[in-house]
Design an enzyme around this catalytic site. Sequence first.
Site, PDB file in Angstrom:
ATOM      1  N   HIS A  21       0.839  -1.195   0.000  1.00 32.43           N
ATOM      2  CA  HIS A  21       0.000   0.000   0.000  1.00 32.43           C
ATOM      3  C   HIS A  21       0.880   1.254   0.000  1.00 32.43           C
ATOM      4  O   HIS A  21       0.714   2.158  -0.829  1.00 32.43           O
ATOM      5  CB  HIS A  21      -0.896  -0.025   1.242  1.00 32.43           C
ATOM      6  CG  HIS A  21      -1.656   1.232   1.496  1.00 32.43           C
ATOM      7  ND1 HIS A  21      -3.024   1.308   1.409  1.00 32.43           N
ATOM      8  CD2 HIS A  21      -1.251   2.478   1.867  1.00 32.43           C
ATOM      9  CE1 HIS A  21      -3.422   2.539   1.685  1.00 32.43           C
ATOM     10  NE2 HIS A  21      -2.356   3.262   1.981  1.00 32.43           N
ATOM     11  N   GLU A  22       1.833   1.296   0.933  1.00 29.75           N
ATOM     12  CA  GLU A  22       2.732   2.448   1.012  1.00 29.75           C
ATOM     13  C   GLU A  22       3.651   2.521  -0.208  1.00 29.75           C
ATOM     14  O   GLU A  22       3.996   3.610  -0.671  1.00 29.75           O
ATOM     15  CB  GLU A  22       3.558   2.372   2.297  1.00 29.75           C
ATOM     16  CG  GLU A  22       2.738   2.367   3.575  1.00 29.75           C
ATOM     17  CD  GLU A  22       1.882   3.616   3.732  1.00 29.75           C
ATOM     18  OE1 GLU A  22       2.228   4.663   3.156  1.00 29.75           O
ATOM     19  OE2 GLU A  22       0.838   3.536   4.420  1.00 29.75           O
ATOM     20  N   HIS A  25       1.909   4.382  -2.942  1.00 30.59           N
ATOM     21  CA  HIS A  25       2.041   5.829  -2.779  1.00 30.59           C
ATOM     22  C   HIS A  25       3.410   6.314  -3.260  1.00 30.59           C
ATOM     23  O   HIS A  25       3.516   7.306  -3.990  1.00 30.59           O
ATOM     24  CB  HIS A  25       1.870   6.209  -1.305  1.00 30.59           C
ATOM     25  CG  HIS A  25       0.473   6.082  -0.789  1.00 30.59           C
ATOM     26  ND1 HIS A  25      -0.617   6.560  -1.461  1.00 30.59           N
ATOM     27  CD2 HIS A  25       0.000   5.534   0.367  1.00 30.59           C
ATOM     28  CE1 HIS A  25      -1.715   6.319  -0.747  1.00 30.59           C
ATOM     29  NE2 HIS A  25      -1.360   5.693   0.362  1.00 30.59           N
TER      30      HIS A  25
END
Length: 418
Positions: A21-22, A25
């Site tokens: 998820h990170e 980003h």
Amino acid sequence: MAYTTGIILFALAILISVSLHEFGHMLTAKAFRMKVTRYFVGFGPTLWSFRRGETEYGLKGIPLGGFVKIVGMTPLEEEEEDLDQKDQKRVFWRKPLWQRTIVLAAGSVTHFILAFAVLWVLVSFVGVTNPAWADSYQHSQETATVDVAECIPPEDADADFTCSASDRPGPASEAGMQNGDEIVGVGGSAVTDWDSLVERVSDLTPGEPVEVAVERGERTHEFEIEPYSAEQELADGTTETVARIGVTPYLDPSIDPVMVSGPVQGVGDTLVYTGDMFRETFIALGKLPSKIPPLWDSIMGAERADDTPVSVVGASRLGGEMVQYDQWAMFFMLLVVLNYFIGVFNLLPLLPMDGGHLAIAWFERVRSWLAAKRGRPDPGRVDYLKLMPLTYAVIILLGGFMLLTITADIVNPITIFN
């Protein structure tokens, strides 16, 4: 040993999901030349790290997630950084809205991509529950539509047990009930679904005949059935004697319960499954507040309902059970459901979640557009300081909910096979 291994594997899978998820980003931020200074897996003290270019990568001591530092997620964060003139143009909030939208949504999109890929493998090659079969089973649960057992199974019967001529006929079968009959009453009391049927039958006296009302097609039939006694294991490991009439939820024999689609058709079927999961996720989110009282009651000693929320601890324990009983398809399906849920939840328009930042960014754009249409000056950026009380309130609520679910998962966990 298998149970413990399953817990560790599922917890590791969750950690990988959050780290990806990170990473989503970070990858999109770097693609738009935003300044990314840190990417770490875990929180707390740094165990190991290295620097490549302007970004520090590393591993921290508490493996409960991860984070990426994109400079200037808010104007306040930009003020905390010592930036030269060139880097000031690279801070997050100065980038075009469409770029910020992609970066903010990338975390949830990563969850969706991961879940879709795992689900596609399950649908295409392993096999998943056939939606038509699931709908049929759910209908039987909602209407008390039953299959009729040919005989009374012995106490030690397993799932592969088949009746023989020496076995005593099942009471419902002996009375003349048929597969697909819908039970609407027992002993003069109305039956509306499978749960009410079980509750009503469990209160009967074994060996004492009872009238059972059944709908078959357009007609209602009455049968006199003599319940038999059976041992039922309770949540605390003890047993009690209950009455049974020899019926189970109806399963349509024309529908295969497992569906394996193949790689090409699997894409379309996975899309259908994904749509169903999104719908169920939004339904679950809407029901979340109503689940808090029964969650609290389960901590106080009440029976834990299967539809109450679980924490990472509870999900990992369920993963451990699935590995213990060699149910790997269930293991990965649980991971799929969790990723879809996290992805949707993270897009809720509340700070500090990504959805909150997205909502603010688009609110600013709409507000500026309206001001321009009215010939008024641009109101500029939202004051994040004024939003801090609301942000802290959300953090406290989420923290309290997390503590509640973790406590319930420790003192009164949901189990599947026990």
